[in-house]
Design a protein around this motif. Structure first.
Motif, short mmCIF file in Angstrom:
data_model
loop_
_atom_site.label_atom_id
_atom_site.label_comp_id
_atom_site.label_asym_id
_atom_site.label_seq_id
_atom_site.Cartn_x
_atom_site.Cartn_y
_atom_site.Cartn_z
N MET A 1 0.93 -1.15 0.06
CA MET A 1 -0.14 0.00 0.20
C MET A 1 0.96 1.13 0.19
O MET A 1 1.94 1.25 0.90
CB MET A 1 -1.00 -0.10 1.16
N HIS A 2 0.58 2.15 -0.79
CA HIS A 2 1.25 3.30 -0.88
C HIS A 2 1.23 4.30 0.22
O HIS A 2 0.00 4.67 0.78
CB HIS A 2 0.95 4.07 -2.07
N LYS A 3 2.17 5.01 0.79
CA LYS A 3 2.04 5.99 1.66
C LYS A 3 1.17 7.28 1.15
O LYS A 3 1.84 7.60 0.17
CB LYS A 3 3.40 6.20 2.38
N PRO A 4 0.42 7.75 1.95
CA PRO A 4 -0.14 8.99 1.43
C PRO A 4 0.63 10.02 1.19
O PRO A 4 1.64 10.24 2.09
CB PRO A 4 -1.32 9.35 2.35
N PRO A 5 0.63 10.98 0.12
CA PRO A 5 1.49 12.26 0.25
C PRO A 5 1.23 13.27 1.11
O PRO A 5 0.22 13.08 1.61
CB PRO A 5 1.58 12.51 -1.41
N PRO A 6 2.34 14.13 1.26
CA PRO A 6 1.81 15.27 2.21
C PRO A 6 0.78 15.88 1.50
O PRO A 6 0.67 16.07 0.18
CB PRO A 6 3.17 16.10 2.19
N VAL A 7 -0.01 16.44 2.31
CA VAL A 7 -1.09 17.36 1.79
C VAL A 7 -0.63 18.94 1.52
O VAL A 7 -0.16 19.53 2.27
CB VAL A 7 -2.21 17.45 2.87
N LEU A 8 -1.23 19.62 0.27
CA LEU A 8 -0.74 20.97 -0.17
C LEU A 8 -1.82 21.77 0.77
O LEU A 8 -3.03 21.52 0.56
CB LEU A 8 -1.11 20.99 -1.40
N ASP A 9 -1.31 22.47 1.67
CA ASP A 9 -2.23 23.39 2.34
C ASP A 9 -2.36 24.53 1.95
O ASP A 9 -1.30 25.71 1.90
CB ASP A 9 -1.52 23.55 3.60
N VAL A 10 -3.44 24.99 0.99
CA VAL A 10 -3.50 25.91 -0.02
C VAL A 10 -3.85 27.35 0.89
O VAL A 10 -3.29 28.06 0.59
CB VAL A 10 -4.71 25.61 -0.87
N ASP A 11 -4.58 27.29 1.93
CA ASP A 11 -4.95 28.31 2.62
C ASP A 11 -3.62 28.91 3.53
O ASP A 11 -3.44 30.13 3.50
CB ASP A 11 -5.66 28.07 3.73
N ALA A 12 -2.60 27.93 3.89
CA ALA A 12 -1.44 28.30 4.63
C ALA A 12 -0.64 29.24 3.55
O ALA A 12 -0.15 30.18 3.95
CB ALA A 12 -0.72 27.21 5.22
N LEU A 13 -0.72 28.54 2.16
CA LEU A 13 0.25 29.12 1.32
C LEU A 13 -0.32 30.53 1.03
O LEU A 13 0.49 31.49 0.76
CB LEU A 13 0.15 28.53 0.02
N LEU A 14 -1.87 30.94 0.85
CA LEU A 14 -2.38 32.13 0.31
C LEU A 14 -2.17 33.06 1.56
O LEU A 14 -2.21 34.11 1.12
CB LEU A 14 -3.78 31.80 -0.01
N ASP A 15 -2.32 32.59 2.69
CA ASP A 15 -2.08 33.65 3.70
C ASP A 15 -0.82 33.92 4.37
O ASP A 15 -0.45 34.81 4.97
CB ASP A 15 -2.90 32.95 5.44
N ASP A 16 0.31 33.16 3.93
CA ASP A 16 1.49 33.51 4.12
C ASP A 16 2.11 34.99 3.59
O ASP A 16 2.07 34.85 2.20
CB ASP A 16 2.61 32.39 3.77
N PRO A 17 2.26 36.00 4.19
CA PRO A 17 2.63 37.01 3.56
C PRO A 17 3.86 37.17 2.92
O PRO A 17 4.25 37.95 1.93
CB PRO A 17 2.83 38.09 4.65
N ARG A 18 4.90 36.28 2.94
CA ARG A 18 5.98 35.85 2.28
C ARG A 18 5.85 35.50 1.01
O ARG A 18 6.60 35.71 0.20
CB ARG A 18 6.88 35.00 3.10
N THR A 19 4.47 34.93 0.62
CA THR A 19 4.21 34.25 -0.68
C THR A 19 3.91 35.63 -1.43
O THR A 19 2.84 36.39 -1.20
CB THR A 19 3.03 33.34 -0.67
N ARG A 20 4.73 36.04 -2.44
CA ARG A 20 4.28 36.90 -3.23
C ARG A 20 3.89 36.70 -4.80
O ARG A 20 3.11 37.60 -5.41
CB ARG A 20 5.42 38.08 -3.26
N ILE A 21 4.37 35.42 -5.23
CA ILE A 21 4.10 35.15 -6.56
C ILE A 21 3.76 33.63 -6.64
O ILE A 21 4.51 32.67 -5.86
CB ILE A 21 5.50 35.13 -7.32
N ILE A 22 2.70 33.35 -7.19
CA ILE A 22 2.40 31.82 -7.19
C ILE A 22 2.08 31.58 -8.75
O ILE A 22 1.45 32.31 -9.49
CB ILE A 22 0.87 31.43 -6.79
N VAL A 23 2.87 30.61 -9.27
CA VAL A 23 3.01 30.29 -10.88
C VAL A 23 2.32 28.91 -10.90
O VAL A 23 2.69 28.00 -10.35
CB VAL A 23 4.48 30.29 -11.37
N CYS A 24 1.21 28.95 -11.71
CA CYS A 24 0.63 27.91 -12.10
C CYS A 24 0.92 27.20 -13.40
O CYS A 24 0.99 27.99 -14.38
CB CYS A 24 -1.03 28.04 -12.10
N ARG A 42 -9.77 33.37 -3.89
CA ARG A 42 -9.72 32.88 -2.39
C ARG A 42 -8.66 33.58 -1.66
O ARG A 42 -8.87 34.18 -0.57
CB ARG A 42 -9.33 31.44 -2.31
N ALA A 43 -7.30 34.10 -2.29
CA ALA A 43 -6.48 34.93 -1.50
C ALA A 43 -7.10 36.46 -1.57
O ALA A 43 -6.88 37.12 -0.32
CB ALA A 43 -5.40 35.11 -2.44
#
Length: 386
Positions: A1-24, A42-43
């Motif tokens: 059985m595969h180990k579940p991957p770490p979860v992408l915490d989207v709100d933490a990413l958006l709320d972090d004032p150090r995050t100035r650029i997100i490239v999709c 959302r941001a």
């Protein structure tokens, strides 16, 4: 059985004032524009001033925000709830190039360059110009300081990462033999210059000179003579933006669907970003099908559903029930297939955080739809395995 991957915490990413650029980034048809718009909305509704820049020439960003069209200037999006503001824009490659010329040369020289036929062709058709102009526009937006967060929606396919090569490609073009050849007449002057120019093109292209004629060569020579003083500035700004993309204030979000081709492209993006030492936030698996009925009736597996449907059909009983059982079996099989594909990606990239967005009932074409996608992005609940 595969180990579940770490979860992408989207709100933490958006709320972090150090995050100035997100490239999709991601391949075509995976809903990347919708994800970028949902992240921006959302941001903004969580209190940040956001601009979403799309480099994709399609008009999906405007459509997803329920507006007619976008252009090369940020446009405020009405109807955003919360304390932040949301702006959106679509890169106009030619207009951005013109703005650079106007900003970095005196008015007379700018008019001379903009009116030059060689420049007009170069600025709209040279390979790599779109990616370079995306770098320029991103740099402009960042230097303005008008927004807390810039979300970049890149073009589809592997070309989405071509802008990482923009500084080197522009440098090769500006330092290339052809550009030096074009600059030669301006440095030698007079008829000798024209002879050098003509002879040089003969070495490179032979019959091309006869096809294009002397006028195009003169236009090219005139353009290079006027443009030459700007070469260094182009390279310097692109290199600074490239360095900006490598800082911790930037986050790359790879978007894919649970399909083999899309996840292969996602693997390519992840590996390329690692090579370039670009900060990867994680993977968004979009349009995932949930096997929700399994949670209600766990014993009703795909195989049991299919067998029950066949039994009813053989007896000639309850045709509607038989159809529903087949539909459930197909849904369970699809969910299981998607789970296996996601598990394959996770096995190859176990440290990459992942979040999943369920398939929407209809296309997203307004802010309400983007709200739903944003909620799903931030839900951070693992999609149930089949």
């Amino acid at each position: 059985m595969h180990k579940p991957p770490p979860v992408l915490d989207v709100d933490a990413l958006l709320d972090d004032p150090r995050t100035r650029i997100i490239v999709c980034c991601g391949s075509g048809g995976v809903g990347k524009t919708t994800v970028a718009a949902a992240l921006g909305l959302r941001a903004a509704e969580r209190g940040r001033d956001v601009v979403v820049l799309t480099v994709d020439p399609a008009r999906r960003l405007a459509q997803s925000m329920g507006i007619g069209e976008l252009d090369n200037s940020p446009r405020r999006i009405e109807g955003v709830q919360g304390d932040g503001e949301l702006y959106a824009m679509m890169l106009d490659m030619k207009r951005t190039f013109d703005e650079i010329v106007e900003a970095h040369s005196d008015p007379d020289r700018a008019r001379q360059i903009l009116a030059n036929p060689f420049y007009q062709s170069l600025s709209s058709s040279l390979s790599g110009t779109q990616e370079y102009m995306a770098m320029e526009k991103l740099g402009q937006l960042h230097r303005s300081g008008d927004w807390d967060l810039i979300v970049v929606d890149t073009p589809p396919s592997r070309n989405a990462l071509d802008f990482l090569d923009a500084p080197e490609r522009m440098g090769r073009f500006l330092d290339g033999r052809l550009m030096k050849l074009l600059a030669a007449p301006a440095k030698t002057g007079g008829r000798l210059g024209v002879k050098v120019l003509t002879a040089g093109f003969g070495v490179f292209t032979g019959a091309l000179n006869k096809v294009l004629g002397v006028q195009l060569l003169r236009d090219a020579q005139t353009f290079v003579a006027a443009f030459e003083t700007m070469f260094g500035g182009f390279r310097e700004r692109a290199e600074k933006t490239f360095q900006l993309l490598q800082t911790p204030g930037t986050a790359f979000v790879v978007v894919a669907t649970p399909e083999p081709d899309a996840l292969r492209e996602a693997s390519y993006f992840v590996e390329r970003l690692a090579e370039e030492r670009m900060p990867l936030a994680g993977l968004v698996v979009n349009r995932v099908h949930r096997a929700s009925a399994a949670a209600v009736a766990p014993s009703l597996s795909s195989a049991r559903s299919q067998a029950a449907a066949e039994t009813l059909t053989e007896r000639g009983e309850h045709p509607l029930t038989a159809s529903l059982l087949r539909l459930h079996a197909d849904r369970m099989q699809l969910a299981a297939r998607e789970e296996r594909l996601r598990a394959g990606f996770t096995s190859a990239h176990p440290s990459v955080p992942v979040t999943a967005v369920p398939a929407q009932a209809e296309d997203v074409h307004d802010l309400d739809g983007l709200h739903l996608v944003g909620d799903d992005l931030a839900e951070n609940a693992a999609v149930p395995a089949a």
